[in-house]
Design a protein around this motif. Structure first.
Motif, PDB file in Angstrom:
ATOM      1  N   SER A  29     -16.384 -48.700  23.019  1.00 14.58           N
ATOM      2  CA  SER A  29     -16.470 -50.131  23.346  1.00 14.58           C
ATOM      3  C   SER A  29     -15.671 -50.449  24.609  1.00 14.58           C
ATOM      4  O   SER A  29     -16.157 -51.162  25.495  1.00 14.58           O
ATOM      5  CB  SER A  29     -15.953 -50.984  22.187  1.00 14.58           C
ATOM      6  OG  SER A  29     -16.837 -50.924  21.107  1.00 14.58           O
ATOM      7  N   LEU A  30     -14.461 -49.931  24.692  1.00 15.23           N
ATOM      8  CA  LEU A  30     -13.642 -50.171  25.885  1.00 15.23           C
ATOM      9  C   LEU A  30     -14.302 -49.578  27.134  1.00 15.23           C
ATOM     10  O   LEU A  30     -14.226 -50.167  28.214  1.00 15.23           O
ATOM     11  CB  LEU A  30     -12.240 -49.600  25.698  1.00 15.23           C
ATOM     12  CG  LEU A  30     -11.350 -50.368  24.725  1.00 15.23           C
ATOM     13  CD1 LEU A  30     -10.063 -49.591  24.451  1.00 15.23           C
ATOM     14  CD2 LEU A  30     -11.042 -51.757  25.247  1.00 15.23           C
ATOM     15  N   GLY A  31     -14.953 -48.444  26.991  1.00 13.17           N
ATOM     16  CA  GLY A  31     -15.667 -47.848  28.116  1.00 13.17           C
ATOM     17  C   GLY A  31     -16.803 -48.735  28.606  1.00 13.17           C
ATOM     18  O   GLY A  31     -17.064 -48.820  29.808  1.00 13.17           O
ATOM     19  N   ARG A  32     -17.487 -49.407  27.677  1.00 14.73           N
ATOM     20  CA  ARG A  32     -18.578 -50.308  28.073  1.00 14.73           C
ATOM     21  C   ARG A  32     -18.040 -51.604  28.687  1.00 14.73           C
ATOM     22  O   ARG A  32     -18.730 -52.259  29.451  1.00 14.73           O
ATOM     23  CB  ARG A  32     -19.471 -50.611  26.879  1.00 14.73           C
ATOM     24  CG  ARG A  32     -20.353 -49.425  26.507  1.00 14.73           C
ATOM     25  CD  ARG A  32     -21.439 -49.787  25.524  1.00 14.73           C
ATOM     26  NE  ARG A  32     -20.939 -50.194  24.223  1.00 14.73           N
ATOM     27  CZ  ARG A  32     -20.567 -49.365  23.254  1.00 14.73           C
ATOM     28  NH1 ARG A  32     -20.641 -48.059  23.435  1.00 14.73           N
ATOM     29  NH2 ARG A  32     -20.135 -49.817  22.106  1.00 14.73           N
ATOM     30  N   ILE A  33     -16.798 -51.959  28.342  1.00 14.83           N
ATOM     31  CA  ILE A  33     -16.182 -53.167  28.894  1.00 14.83           C
ATOM     32  C   ILE A  33     -15.569 -52.893  30.267  1.00 14.83           C
ATOM     33  O   ILE A  33     -15.452 -53.800  31.092  1.00 14.83           O
ATOM     34  CB  ILE A  33     -15.096 -53.700  27.926  1.00 14.83           C
ATOM     35  CG1 ILE A  33     -15.730 -54.122  26.604  1.00 14.83           C
ATOM     36  CG2 ILE A  33     -14.331 -54.860  28.532  1.00 14.83           C
ATOM     37  CD1 ILE A  33     -14.727 -54.374  25.485  1.00 14.83           C
ATOM     38  N   ASN A  34     -15.192 -51.669  30.545  1.00  9.99           N
ATOM     39  CA  ASN A  34     -14.495 -51.287  31.773  1.00  9.99           C
ATOM     40  C   ASN A  34     -15.221 -51.855  33.003  1.00  9.99           C
ATOM     41  O   ASN A  34     -16.333 -51.460  33.306  1.00  9.99           O
ATOM     42  CB  ASN A  34     -14.412 -49.760  31.861  1.00  9.99           C
ATOM     43  CG  ASN A  34     -13.600 -49.290  33.052  1.00  9.99           C
ATOM     44  OD1 ASN A  34     -13.287 -50.040  33.959  1.00  9.99           O
ATOM     45  ND2 ASN A  34     -13.260 -48.011  33.034  1.00  9.99           N
ATOM     46  N   SER A  36     -14.861 -51.323  36.069  1.00 11.49           N
ATOM     47  CA  SER A  36     -15.117 -50.366  37.151  1.00 11.49           C
ATOM     48  C   SER A  36     -16.335 -49.487  36.871  1.00 11.49           C
ATOM     49  O   SER A  36     -16.799 -48.772  37.744  1.00 11.49           O
ATOM     50  CB  SER A  36     -13.884 -49.484  37.386  1.00 11.49           C
ATOM     51  OG  SER A  36     -13.669 -48.625  36.281  1.00 11.49           O
ATOM     52  N   ARG A  37     -16.859 -49.561  35.653  1.00 17.27           N
ATOM     53  CA  ARG A  37     -18.002 -48.721  35.303  1.00 17.27           C
ATOM     54  C   ARG A  37     -19.195 -49.515  34.782  1.00 17.27           C
ATOM     55  O   ARG A  37     -20.290 -48.985  34.671  1.00 17.27           O
ATOM     56  CB  ARG A  37     -17.588 -47.684  34.273  1.00 17.27           C
ATOM     57  CG  ARG A  37     -16.532 -46.725  34.810  1.00 17.27           C
ATOM     58  CD  ARG A  37     -16.283 -45.594  33.856  1.00 17.27           C
ATOM     59  NE  ARG A  37     -15.251 -44.726  34.342  1.00 17.27           N
ATOM     60  CZ  ARG A  37     -15.465 -43.633  35.062  1.00 17.27           C
ATOM     61  NH1 ARG A  37     -16.672 -43.283  35.382  1.00 17.27           N
ATOM     62  NH2 ARG A  37     -14.460 -42.884  35.468  1.00 17.27           N
ATOM     63  N   GLY A  38     -18.977 -50.777  34.437  1.00 15.13           N
ATOM     64  CA  GLY A  38     -20.047 -51.581  33.868  1.00 15.13           C
ATOM     65  C   GLY A  38     -21.058 -52.020  34.902  1.00 15.13           C
ATOM     66  O   GLY A  38     -20.822 -51.952  36.111  1.00 15.13           O
ATOM     67  N   THR A  39     -22.199 -52.496  34.409  1.00 13.98           N
ATOM     68  CA  THR A  39     -23.243 -52.950  35.325  1.00 13.98           C
ATOM     69  C   THR A  39     -23.645 -54.400  35.073  1.00 13.98           C
ATOM     70  O   THR A  39     -24.237 -55.014  35.938  1.00 13.98           O
ATOM     71  CB  THR A  39     -24.497 -52.060  35.205  1.00 13.98           C
ATOM     72  OG1 THR A  39     -24.941 -52.067  33.845  1.00 13.98           O
ATOM     73  CG2 THR A  39     -24.196 -50.634  35.641  1.00 13.98           C
ATOM     74  N   GLY A  92     -12.910 -40.574  29.133  1.00 16.69           N
ATOM     75  CA  GLY A  92     -12.962 -40.609  30.593  1.00 16.69           C
ATOM     76  C   GLY A  92     -13.579 -41.884  31.128  1.00 16.69           C
ATOM     77  O   GLY A  92     -13.323 -42.283  32.272  1.00 16.69           O
ATOM     78  N   ARG A  93     -14.379 -42.564  30.321  1.00 19.88           N
ATOM     79  CA  ARG A  93     -15.001 -43.821  30.751  1.00 19.88           C
ATOM     80  C   ARG A  93     -13.992 -44.967  30.813  1.00 19.88           C
ATOM     81  O   ARG A  93     -14.311 -46.046  31.286  1.00 19.88           O
ATOM     82  CB  ARG A  93     -16.139 -44.188  29.803  1.00 19.88           C
ATOM     83  CG  ARG A  93     -17.273 -43.175  29.861  1.00 19.88           C
ATOM     84  CD  ARG A  93     -18.453 -43.578  29.031  1.00 19.88           C
ATOM     85  NE  ARG A  93     -19.002 -44.822  29.555  1.00 19.88           N
ATOM     86  CZ  ARG A  93     -19.614 -45.726  28.819  1.00 19.88           C
ATOM     87  NH1 ARG A  93     -19.758 -45.559  27.525  1.00 19.88           N
ATOM     88  NH2 ARG A  93     -20.102 -46.831  29.348  1.00 19.88           N
ATOM     89  N   LEU A  94     -12.765 -44.744  30.320  1.00 16.60           N
ATOM     90  CA  LEU A  94     -11.735 -45.778  30.350  1.00 16.60           C
ATOM     91  C   LEU A  94     -10.993 -45.825  31.673  1.00 16.60           C
ATOM     92  O   LEU A  94     -10.295 -46.794  31.962  1.00 16.60           O
ATOM     93  CB  LEU A  94     -10.723 -45.564  29.222  1.00 16.60           C
ATOM     94  CG  LEU A  94     -11.276 -45.559  27.812  1.00 16.60           C
ATOM     95  CD1 LEU A  94     -10.166 -45.292  26.814  1.00 16.60           C
ATOM     96  CD2 LEU A  94     -11.987 -46.855  27.494  1.00 16.60           C
ATOM     97  N   THR A  95     -11.134 -44.816  32.472  1.00 15.10           N
ATOM     98  CA  THR A  95     -10.373 -44.733  33.728  1.00 15.10           C
ATOM     99  C   THR A  95     -11.145 -45.371  34.882  1.00 15.10           C
ATOM    100  O   THR A  95     -12.358 -45.593  34.799  1.00 15.10           O
ATOM    101  CB  THR A  95     -10.078 -43.263  34.081  1.00 15.10           C
ATOM    102  OG1 THR A  95     -11.316 -42.591  34.296  1.00 15.10           O
ATOM    103  CG2 THR A  95      -9.299 -42.568  32.973  1.00 15.10           C
ATOM    104  N   PRO A  97     -12.808 -44.878  38.328  1.00 17.88           N
ATOM    105  CA  PRO A  97     -13.320 -43.694  39.034  1.00 17.88           C
ATOM    106  C   PRO A  97     -12.556 -43.477  40.351  1.00 17.88           C
ATOM    107  O   PRO A  97     -12.064 -44.437  40.955  1.00 17.88           O
ATOM    108  CB  PRO A  97     -14.786 -44.018  39.299  1.00 17.88           C
ATOM    109  CG  PRO A  97     -15.057 -45.348  38.731  1.00 17.88           C
ATOM    110  CD  PRO A  97     -13.787 -45.918  38.202  1.00 17.88           C
ATOM    111  N   PRO A  98     -12.475 -42.229  40.789  1.00 21.10           N
ATOM    112  CA  PRO A  98     -11.774 -41.967  42.048  1.00 21.10           C
ATOM    113  C   PRO A  98     -12.521 -42.607  43.218  1.00 21.10           C
ATOM    114  O   PRO A  98     -13.723 -42.821  43.165  1.00 21.10           O
ATOM    115  CB  PRO A  98     -11.778 -40.430  42.154  1.00 21.10           C
ATOM    116  CG  PRO A  98     -12.831 -39.978  41.218  1.00 21.10           C
ATOM    117  CD  PRO A  98     -13.013 -41.032  40.192  1.00 21.10           C
TER     118      PRO A  98
END
Length: 102
Positions: A29-34, A36-39, A92-95, A97-98
């Motif tokens: 869930s946190l990865g989908r909220i991030n 920097s990665r969401g759309t 890894g989806r919580l970080t 991206p470089p």
């Protein structure tokens, strides 16, 4: 050709299984909220709404473990289980991206 077989999960108590499952659901869930990665905002909103229930399930699993006298987390065993369950990729989806070179 079949994909390689995953290693078996280590022996876990039912409460440890619930703990890991709930933990990974929170991570997902946190990865989908991030941001920097969401759309889109709708997907992040839905994940944020689901996060409350998943965090409650995580709390309940830990409470059950504590009440049953499981006072120690056996991190070595839990790490092996997380690796089998693809925990590294999911976390890894919580970080952020470089930076990409321009």
């Amino acid at each position: 050709m079949l994909p390689p077989e995953l290693p078996p999960l280590p022996a876990l108590t039912r409460a440890e299984c619930d703990f890991l499952d709930s933990y990974l659901e929170v991570v997902d869930s946190l990865g989908r909220i991030n941001p920097s990665r969401g759309t889109d905002t709708y997907g992040a909103l839905r994940a944020a709404q689901a996060l409350v229930g998943r965090a409650t399930a995580l709390r309940d699993a830990l409470t059950l473990m504590h009440e049953r006298g499981e006072t120690s987390l056996h991190s070595g065993t839990l790490v092996r289980a997380l690796r089998v369950l693809d925990g590294e990729r999911r976390a890894g989806r919580l970080t952020v991206p470089p930076e990409q070179a321009s």
